[in-house]
Design a protein around this motif. Sequence first.
Motif, PDB file in Angstrom:
ATOM      1  N   GLU A 222     -28.115  48.215 -51.066  1.00 43.30           N
ATOM      2  CA  GLU A 222     -27.318  46.992 -51.084  1.00 43.30           C
ATOM      3  C   GLU A 222     -27.899  45.974 -52.067  1.00 43.30           C
ATOM      4  O   GLU A 222     -27.171  45.270 -52.764  1.00 43.30           O
ATOM      5  N   LEU A 223     -29.239  45.908 -52.107  1.00 40.80           N
ATOM      6  CA  LEU A 223     -29.877  45.014 -53.072  1.00 40.80           C
ATOM      7  C   LEU A 223     -29.524  45.424 -54.499  1.00 40.80           C
ATOM      8  O   LEU A 223     -29.203  44.575 -55.342  1.00 40.80           O
ATOM      9  N   GLN A 224     -29.594  46.723 -54.755  1.00 41.88           N
ATOM     10  CA  GLN A 224     -29.290  47.198 -56.101  1.00 41.88           C
ATOM     11  C   GLN A 224     -27.853  46.865 -56.486  1.00 41.88           C
ATOM     12  O   GLN A 224     -27.574  46.468 -57.626  1.00 41.88           O
ATOM     13  N   LYS A 225     -26.956  47.003 -55.540  1.00 39.14           N
ATOM     14  CA  LYS A 225     -25.543  46.689 -55.812  1.00 39.14           C
ATOM     15  C   LYS A 225     -25.365  45.210 -56.131  1.00 39.14           C
ATOM     16  O   LYS A 225     -24.637  44.851 -57.058  1.00 39.14           O
ATOM     17  N   ALA A 226     -26.066  44.349 -55.365  1.00 40.47           N
ATOM     18  CA  ALA A 226     -25.958  42.907 -55.625  1.00 40.47           C
ATOM     19  C   ALA A 226     -26.566  42.552 -56.977  1.00 40.47           C
ATOM     20  O   ALA A 226     -26.012  41.719 -57.724  1.00 40.47           O
ATOM     21  N   LEU A 227     -27.687  43.180 -57.342  1.00 39.46           N
ATOM     22  CA  LEU A 227     -28.324  42.887 -58.630  1.00 39.46           C
ATOM     23  C   LEU A 227     -27.463  43.362 -59.793  1.00 39.46           C
ATOM     24  O   LEU A 227     -27.395  42.696 -60.832  1.00 39.46           O
ATOM     25  N   VAL A 228     -26.809  44.499 -59.610  1.00 41.03           N
ATOM     26  CA  VAL A 228     -25.892  44.981 -60.645  1.00 41.03           C
ATOM     27  C   VAL A 228     -24.755  43.982 -60.842  1.00 41.03           C
ATOM     28  O   VAL A 228     -24.329  43.705 -61.979  1.00 41.03           O
ATOM     29  N   GLY A 229     -24.264  43.430 -59.741  1.00 46.71           N
ATOM     30  CA  GLY A 229     -23.218  42.425 -59.851  1.00 46.71           C
ATOM     31  C   GLY A 229     -23.674  41.201 -60.615  1.00 46.71           C
ATOM     32  O   GLY A 229     -22.947  40.651 -61.450  1.00 46.71           O
ATOM     33  N   LEU A 230     -24.890  40.743 -60.365  1.00 47.90           N
ATOM     34  CA  LEU A 230     -25.417  39.591 -61.099  1.00 47.90           C
ATOM     35  C   LEU A 230     -25.549  39.902 -62.589  1.00 47.90           C
ATOM     36  O   LEU A 230     -25.280  39.039 -63.435  1.00 47.90           O
ATOM     37  N   CYS A 231     -25.982  41.117 -62.897  1.00 45.47           N
ATOM     38  CA  CYS A 231     -26.086  41.492 -64.316  1.00 45.47           C
ATOM     39  C   CYS A 231     -24.703  41.540 -64.969  1.00 45.47           C
ATOM     40  O   CYS A 231     -24.542  41.130 -66.134  1.00 45.47           O
ATOM     41  N   ARG A 232     -23.711  42.018 -64.245  1.00 48.44           N
ATOM     42  CA  ARG A 232     -22.355  42.040 -64.785  1.00 48.44           C
ATOM     43  C   ARG A 232     -21.832  40.628 -65.017  1.00 48.44           C
ATOM     44  O   ARG A 232     -21.022  40.401 -65.919  1.00 48.44           O
TER      45      ARG A 232
END
Length: 725
Positions: A222-232
């Motif tokens: 879930e953390l990785q998914k949220a961080l990917v969203g921030l990068c996007r």
Amino acid sequence: MESSSSRFRFRDLPEMENCTQSDSDSASDLSSVSSDRDDESDLQSMTGKGIKHLCSELLELKAASSEEFHKHIFSNYSAFVRIFEEVGHVESELMQLKNHVVTQKRLVSDLVDGIYFKVLSKETIDLVIEESGCEELLPISKLEAHANDVLETLDTLLSENRIDEALSLIELEDENLQRLRFEEDCLVDELRLFSSAVSERKAMLILQLTMVAENPRIAAPELQKALVGLCRLGDSHLATQLLIKYYHSRIASGIHNFQASKSFLHKVYIRELSKFVFSMISQAARSFVMLYGETSPYALELIQWARQETKVFGACFDKYVKTISEISGGLSTAVEAVQFAMSFCSLLETQRLVLRPYLIKRIRPCMEEVLDKHLDHFKKVIDIFTATDAWVLGRYLVSGIMNEGCSSMVVGQQPEYCLLTNSGRKFVTLLQSITVDVTPLFSLQIEGSIVSGLMNLFKKYIDILERAINCEIAVAETNNSRLYLANSVQQQVSILANLSALEQLFSSMVRSIFKGVSDVNSELMKIHPVEVQVKELDSCISFIQEASCRLRALFCEQFILKIMSVKTSYKLTPASSVDGPGESSMFHGVMPSLAFQVLFLELRKLEKLSEDNIFEVDWLLELLRELIEAVFVWVSNNKENWDIDGENMTVELPLNFKQFVLDVQFLVEISKYGGYFSNNPLFLLNLMKSALLSTELDPRRYLSLSRARTPSFFLKEMSMMIYGL
């Protein structure tokens, strides 16, 4: 409940009738016979029974009602759960209705605005159109409608927490905004307002993703998914910071749990802690790669964080090592801890994270402290096993006291057996065990401290040997410690032979250490080039050789002082007894000094030791050469023992000069007889010249002394008398 009540009522009806009938009968009896007390007590007892019976019926009724109540609850529980789930659906429908109401409200507002424009007069509308200078209203209406639809959809997605869809829509609109900026027919103000509204929704989405990532109970996916969203969304710096914060929190809580557990006092503690800390760093690096790609370099913040976590681990390592208080096994436990830490840290190099230099910097000081503590203990061990040494040589297999790596080198330079005393054998075994134990510490690049510590132990042992040989000092210094003194010459020579063997073995050990450093850590060559290693090796070997030479010089000094302390007793022949002229006849009947006679006897005893296979012939011959050289130096520096001043020299030499020349000649004959300088006879000639020049005598005038018959004849006589030669 009604059936239960009716059941009790129908069952109690006859009893109630009986009770009524009995009451009426009792009333009639009371009316007829009011004074009868027995009838009155019967009435009271019947009333009490009725009350008790009523109470029991009430209790039964209560129990039955409770049972019926629980049955109703159990039968209606599933319906209650179903209603609760329907309530959730109703809430979502209400939310959708709310959004729908907002949409309808907006549509109504747009409709009102449209009607308002229709109400206006045609002239006013034309005037507005002419003032605006815009002939086509259709593109502006399309942009406004599109903006309203997008913003409305974004609001809906954000309210429903549909993050992925909101991200995709924002990315799409960013591309549209970039495209619209290059179109000429698009109004800048409208475009700026639309861009500002999209940026506001983007900030709301970033805040929402940040809150998700900062949740302490969030899982890694879930953390990785949220961080990917921030990068996007274009906030990579925030994503990196949140990534570091998450793994820092994991490491901190893990270290706390490890220290609070009982495993802190066991050997598995540092192994598990090393595995955990560097595994977390590895996971953080993998997460970074998943965010930015394989070819992307690590951010400076991530590298600094990894180094900081390595520093924290170093502090935990230092705390653990200092808790190892026991001497027996403490060094090996600390070395094992180093091996675990270095091995797990080295695994990160496959991910292009080189943290070993920083780990070495953190754990090297505490390991040097542990090494110094154990080396101090080993000095006490040396005192213990040297206290019982009688200084007698024994023959030991080199392979029995050295490991395979060192013994192979030694075997190529010396015989298979080596001559050592009891303490020498224990000392070299101690050095060998220390070297084997600390070999893993080569990865910490503290080979200098290791070699220095071994040299200090060697110096400690040499000091003990020096005290054993130098009896006068030893007597004063050994009042508080046991030590057998080497009073005999054979014991002293045994000490020198023991030291000579240790010198070769120790040199091989040091060479193996530097060779092991190059094998264990190839990167060390960048820090310590070959020239530096050779210099350190030469310095160590020079130290050993100097210490050995110093002890040999002490032996020679003690040996000469002991020999020359013998009182001189010789008899001179009167001058009238000289038979004829010539240099060779002037010494007829004169004997060498008693000290030189004793010197000859002691040297012959030492030579016989090699004949008995106690010492090696070549080594003993080298020692005898050093001894003869030291005697010549002593003669040159102590000519006052012959009362020679070099003044008023006449053709006929005084008796003291004759005695001096005869003793020097006798010393030369001793050297020739023993063959000490057979490989280099000129060296012996130079020694004789130096001795004669020290008394201002002309060496050329007395070179014939080497051919004199009296000293060599005396040597043969003494040998035949003592050894039967």
